[in-house]
Design an enzyme around this catalytic site. Sequence first.
Site, PDB file in Angstrom:
ATOM      1  N   CYS A  78       0.728  -1.253   0.071  1.00  0.00           N
ATOM      2  CA  CYS A  78       0.125  -0.084  -0.067  1.00  0.00           C
ATOM      3  C   CYS A  78       1.165   1.165  -0.220  1.00  0.00           C
ATOM      4  O   CYS A  78       1.453   1.506  -1.065  1.00  0.00           O
ATOM      5  CB  CYS A  78      -1.014  -0.164   1.240  1.00  0.00           C
ATOM      6  SG  CYS A  78      -2.536   0.826   0.818  1.00  0.00           S
ATOM      7  N   HIS A 174      -3.117  -4.864   1.639  1.00  0.00           N
ATOM      8  CA  HIS A 174      -2.491  -5.016   3.044  1.00  0.00           C
ATOM      9  C   HIS A 174      -2.404  -6.718   3.354  1.00  0.00           C
ATOM     10  O   HIS A 174      -3.429  -7.060   4.226  1.00  0.00           O
ATOM     11  CB  HIS A 174      -3.151  -4.325   4.355  1.00  0.00           C
ATOM     12  CG  HIS A 174      -2.912  -3.248   4.104  1.00  0.00           C
ATOM     13  ND1 HIS A 174      -2.073  -2.142   4.662  1.00  0.00           N
ATOM     14  CD2 HIS A 174      -3.772  -2.018   3.660  1.00  0.00           C
ATOM     15  CE1 HIS A 174      -2.085  -0.886   4.505  1.00  0.00           C
ATOM     16  NE2 HIS A 174      -3.134  -0.745   3.995  1.00  0.00           N
ATOM     17  N   GLU A 176      -0.674  -8.199   5.580  1.00  0.00           N
ATOM     18  CA  GLU A 176      -0.357  -8.239   6.834  1.00  0.00           C
ATOM     19  C   GLU A 176      -1.612  -8.424   7.992  1.00  0.00           C
ATOM     20  O   GLU A 176      -1.621  -8.375   9.072  1.00  0.00           O
ATOM     21  CB  GLU A 176       0.782  -7.177   7.410  1.00  0.00           C
ATOM     22  CG  GLU A 176       0.261  -5.612   7.411  1.00  0.00           C
ATOM     23  CD  GLU A 176      -0.060  -5.106   6.157  1.00  0.00           C
ATOM     24  OE1 GLU A 176      -0.123  -5.909   5.055  1.00  0.00           O
ATOM     25  OE2 GLU A 176      -0.296  -3.992   6.085  1.00  0.00           O
TER      26      GLU A 176
HETATM   27  N1  GLN Z   1      -3.311   6.462   0.915  1.00  0.00           N
HETATM   28  C1  GLN Z   1      -2.332   6.232   1.595  1.00  0.00           C
HETATM   29  C2  GLN Z   1      -1.038   6.790   0.951  1.00  0.00           C
HETATM   30  O1  GLN Z   1      -1.178   7.510  -0.143  1.00  0.00           O
HETATM   31  C3  GLN Z   1      -1.964   4.735   1.551  1.00  0.00           C
HETATM   32  C4  GLN Z   1      -3.003   3.788   2.428  1.00  0.00           C
HETATM   33  C5  GLN Z   1      -2.445   2.737   3.021  1.00  0.00           C
HETATM   34  O2  GLN Z   1      -1.216   2.610   3.156  1.00  0.00           O
HETATM   35  N2  GLN Z   1      -3.362   1.942   3.673  1.00  0.00           N
HETATM   36  O3  GLN Z   1       0.050   6.829   1.401  1.00  0.00           O
END
Ligand code: GLN
Length: 197
Positions: A78, A174, A176
Amino acid sequence: MPTVGILALQGDFDAHNRALAPLDVTTLLVKTVADLDACDGLIIPGGESTTMTKLINGFELYDDILSFVESHPVMGTCAGMIMLSKDASDSRVKPFKVIDLSVDRNAYGSQKESFEADITLSEEFETSERPFRAVFIRAPRVSSWNEADIIPLASYNDVPIIFRQGRVLALSFHPELTDDSRIHSYFVDMIRESLVR
Ligand code: GLN
């Protein structure tokens, strides 16, 4: 036993630590260059890439993390994927540019629009016939990638969400946050392979 570092400046690094617990590895929460030096691979967790950039710059860690991720296995989930990308389309984010793809931050919507979905992993993963429950939280969507060098390892609604280019593994979601350790286990295998070379 390989030592897997988890960048622990911001985000859900503890969840990665728990996800690695059943695997045969030593884990290390990385906050300093000395921590990084002790690792065989690194996870950059989910969180907020603008804040992560501020903290990496604030602690003057950018160059050291860059040389580590240019030479060791690394997994970004992410916000971590955003940090590994070539282009995050946001001047507040300073990505490491170690995987040849561009991302649109928050393309799946706001926190309220977070969701879970069953996805199918490619055959490179153990027991890939079993679906993987993927958790998307303000997830980035990959807008383009180098199709000659990267084969996506899973998709959601025809949009790829797991990418591997050599030593670099990047995911929009994610892994994890579920009890399923197949993706962490795959990353640990990447680290083991890099150590026997
Ligand atoms: N929207 C977040 C970002 O731009 C990422 C979101 C997340 O890691 N769950 O960094």
